[in-house]
Write a protein that holds these residues in place. Structure first.
Motif, PDB file in Angstrom:
ATOM      1  N   TYR A  15       0.821  -1.212   0.000  1.00  0.00           N
ATOM      2  CA  TYR A  15       0.000   0.000   0.000  1.00  0.00           C
ATOM      3  C   TYR A  15       0.855   1.261   0.000  1.00  0.00           C
ATOM      4  O   TYR A  15       1.857   1.358   0.706  1.00  0.00           O
ATOM      5  N   TYR A  16       0.419   2.225  -0.799  1.00  0.00           N
ATOM      6  CA  TYR A  16       1.185   3.454  -1.010  1.00  0.00           C
ATOM      7  C   TYR A  16       0.994   4.404   0.170  1.00  0.00           C
ATOM      8  O   TYR A  16      -0.131   4.658   0.610  1.00  0.00           O
ATOM      9  N   PRO A  74      -4.406   4.818   5.541  1.00  0.00           N
ATOM     10  CA  PRO A  74      -5.246   3.702   5.086  1.00  0.00           C
ATOM     11  C   PRO A  74      -6.734   4.028   5.135  1.00  0.00           C
ATOM     12  O   PRO A  74      -7.172   4.851   5.935  1.00  0.00           O
ATOM     13  N   HIS A  75      -7.498   3.360   4.257  1.00  0.00           N
ATOM     14  CA  HIS A  75      -8.959   3.511   4.236  1.00  0.00           C
ATOM     15  C   HIS A  75      -9.604   2.136   4.089  1.00  0.00           C
ATOM     16  O   HIS A  75      -8.902   1.106   4.046  1.00  0.00           O
ATOM     17  N   ILE A  76     -10.913   2.097   3.982  1.00  0.00           N
ATOM     18  CA  ILE A  76     -11.639   0.830   4.014  1.00  0.00           C
ATOM     19  C   ILE A  76     -11.268  -0.091   2.849  1.00  0.00           C
ATOM     20  O   ILE A  76     -11.301  -1.322   2.977  1.00  0.00           O
ATOM     21  N   GLY A  77     -10.883   0.490   1.707  1.00  0.00           N
ATOM     22  CA  GLY A  77     -10.486  -0.337   0.570  1.00  0.00           C
ATOM     23  C   GLY A  77      -9.264  -1.180   0.871  1.00  0.00           C
ATOM     24  O   GLY A  77      -9.166  -2.342   0.448  1.00  0.00           O
ATOM     25  N   GLY A  82       2.428  -5.090   3.284  1.00  0.00           N
ATOM     26  CA  GLY A  82       3.424  -4.066   3.552  1.00  0.00           C
ATOM     27  C   GLY A  82       3.105  -2.761   2.862  1.00  0.00           C
ATOM     28  O   GLY A  82       1.980  -2.526   2.407  1.00  0.00           O
ATOM     29  N   THR A  83       4.113  -1.896   2.775  1.00  0.00           N
ATOM     30  CA  THR A  83       3.903  -0.550   2.241  1.00  0.00           C
ATOM     31  C   THR A  83       4.933  -0.181   1.182  1.00  0.00           C
ATOM     32  O   THR A  83       6.115  -0.515   1.284  1.00  0.00           O
ATOM     33  N   TYR A 100      12.559   3.423 -10.950  1.00  0.00           N
ATOM     34  CA  TYR A 100      11.138   3.757 -11.066  1.00  0.00           C
ATOM     35  C   TYR A 100      10.365   3.044  -9.966  1.00  0.00           C
ATOM     36  O   TYR A 100      10.551   1.847  -9.728  1.00  0.00           O
ATOM     37  N   VAL A 101       9.484   3.778  -9.299  1.00  0.00           N
ATOM     38  CA  VAL A 101       8.817   3.248  -8.106  1.00  0.00           C
ATOM     39  C   VAL A 101       8.027   1.972  -8.380  1.00  0.00           C
ATOM     40  O   VAL A 101       7.961   1.079  -7.535  1.00  0.00           O
ATOM     41  N   TRP A 102       7.426   1.844  -9.566  1.00  0.00           N
ATOM     42  CA  TRP A 102       6.664   0.623  -9.843  1.00  0.00           C
ATOM     43  C   TRP A 102       7.582  -0.590  -9.946  1.00  0.00           C
ATOM     44  O   TRP A 102       7.198  -1.707  -9.600  1.00  0.00           O
ATOM     45  N   ILE A 103       8.804  -0.407 -10.456  1.00  0.00           N
ATOM     46  CA  ILE A 103       9.767  -1.508 -10.527  1.00  0.00           C
ATOM     47  C   ILE A 103      10.256  -1.855  -9.126  1.00  0.00           C
ATOM     48  O   ILE A 103      10.304  -3.030  -8.728  1.00  0.00           O
ATOM     49  N   ASP A 104      10.609  -0.839  -8.380  1.00  0.00           N
ATOM     50  CA  ASP A 104      11.016  -0.986  -6.980  1.00  0.00           C
ATOM     51  C   ASP A 104       9.944  -1.747  -6.194  1.00  0.00           C
ATOM     52  O   ASP A 104      10.231  -2.729  -5.505  1.00  0.00           O
ATOM     53  N   ALA A 105       8.703  -1.318  -6.312  1.00  0.00           N
ATOM     54  CA  ALA A 105       7.606  -1.935  -5.558  1.00  0.00           C
ATOM     55  C   ALA A 105       7.329  -3.363  -6.026  1.00  0.00           C
ATOM     56  O   ALA A 105       7.095  -4.253  -5.202  1.00  0.00           O
TER      57      ALA A 105
END
Length: 265
Positions: A35-36, A41-44, A71-72, A248-253
């Protein structure tokens, strides 16, 4: 996401361990998305985690050896911008919101086995090692992107694709920005035939069938090389060999699902 391999995951060097017909004794890897942390955090987030938790508990009840990860995701331009608006450092914002996510998951009795943070030293070191391996195999090159940028999603679009979307983000509806940036690219196009053969020879590799069909259709459209670095922000994992770029954050994540298993150590 679930990754299942009857002989165990990750694969051992020796013979696979036996597994009974109902799966007892075999290993099962279950994970939520990470999660970013640009917001709380929210209900989703709770819903997604609960669905994964139900699956993990079900597999444990069958006697399977479950590893349940959550994780985050803590790097990227949006975290950097959110921290600036708050008047805190990106690390301080990440620490605060990651702790909130963990507290919510714990209070909801989500039975995770590990909670990964992409600012963890082990994760960052492994990300760099994976990128170095790609560089060693000549699967990465330096190029320049010219096109349209979706700032909210931190994603680039070609002129043709941006025009199809009326130059607006398909997620937020906000106007895209014309952009030019130097990036390192992963040679995804070089793996076109290999990926097509993988899905043709292993029809059960990706399930359910609707998702497999979606992937096969996407492959038939042709693969483009993928930018794996950015220069328009600094909050991220440093690109090996080039201090002007961050991964790039998407690759990292994305790599968290294997760094959590220590596969880059």
């Amino acid at each position: 996401l679930r990754v299942e391999r009857p002989g165990g995951f990750p694969p051992a060097d020796g013979p696979a361990s036996p597994a009974s017909a109902d799966g007892a004794g075999s290993k099962c890897f279950v994970t939520t998305p990470i999660y970013y942390v640009n917001d709380r955090p929210h209900i989703g987030h709770v819903y997604t985690s609960t669905v994964a938790d139900v699956y993990a508990r079900f597999q444990r009840s069958r006697g399977r050896d479950v590893f349940f990860l959550t994780g985050t995701d803590e790097h990227g331009l949006k975290v950097e911008q959110s921290a600036e608006r708050r008047g805190v450092s990106p690390q301080e914002l990440a620490d605060e919101n990651s702790a909130s996510f963990r507290a919510v998951m714990t209070s909801m009795n989500i039975s995770f086995d590990a909670f990964i943070r992409t600012t963890d030293g082990s994760h960052k070191t492994q990300v760099q090692r994976f990128v170095e391996r790609l560089q060693e195999k000549d699967a990465v090159y330096l190029g320049r992107f010219e096109g349209w940028y979706d700032e909210g999603q931190e994603e680039y679009y070609t002129e043709t694709k941006a025009k199809d979307l009326d130059y607006k983000s398909p997620i937020s509806g906000k106007e895209m920005v014309r952009s030019s940036e130097e990036n390192y690219y992963f040679k995804l196009s070089a793996f076109q035939a290999q990926l097509e053969a993988l899905h043709a020879d292993n029809p059960d590799f990706l399930t359910p069938p609707a998702r497999r069909n979606e992937m096969v259709k996407r492959l038939k459209e042709g693969l483009n090389d993928v930018p794996i670095s950015r220069t328009n922000f600094t909050w991220g994992v440093g690109m090996p060999g080039d201090e002007n770029h961050v991964v790039y954050v998407w690759i990292d994540a994305l790599l968290n699902y294997v760094t959590a298993l220590g596969l880059g150590e």
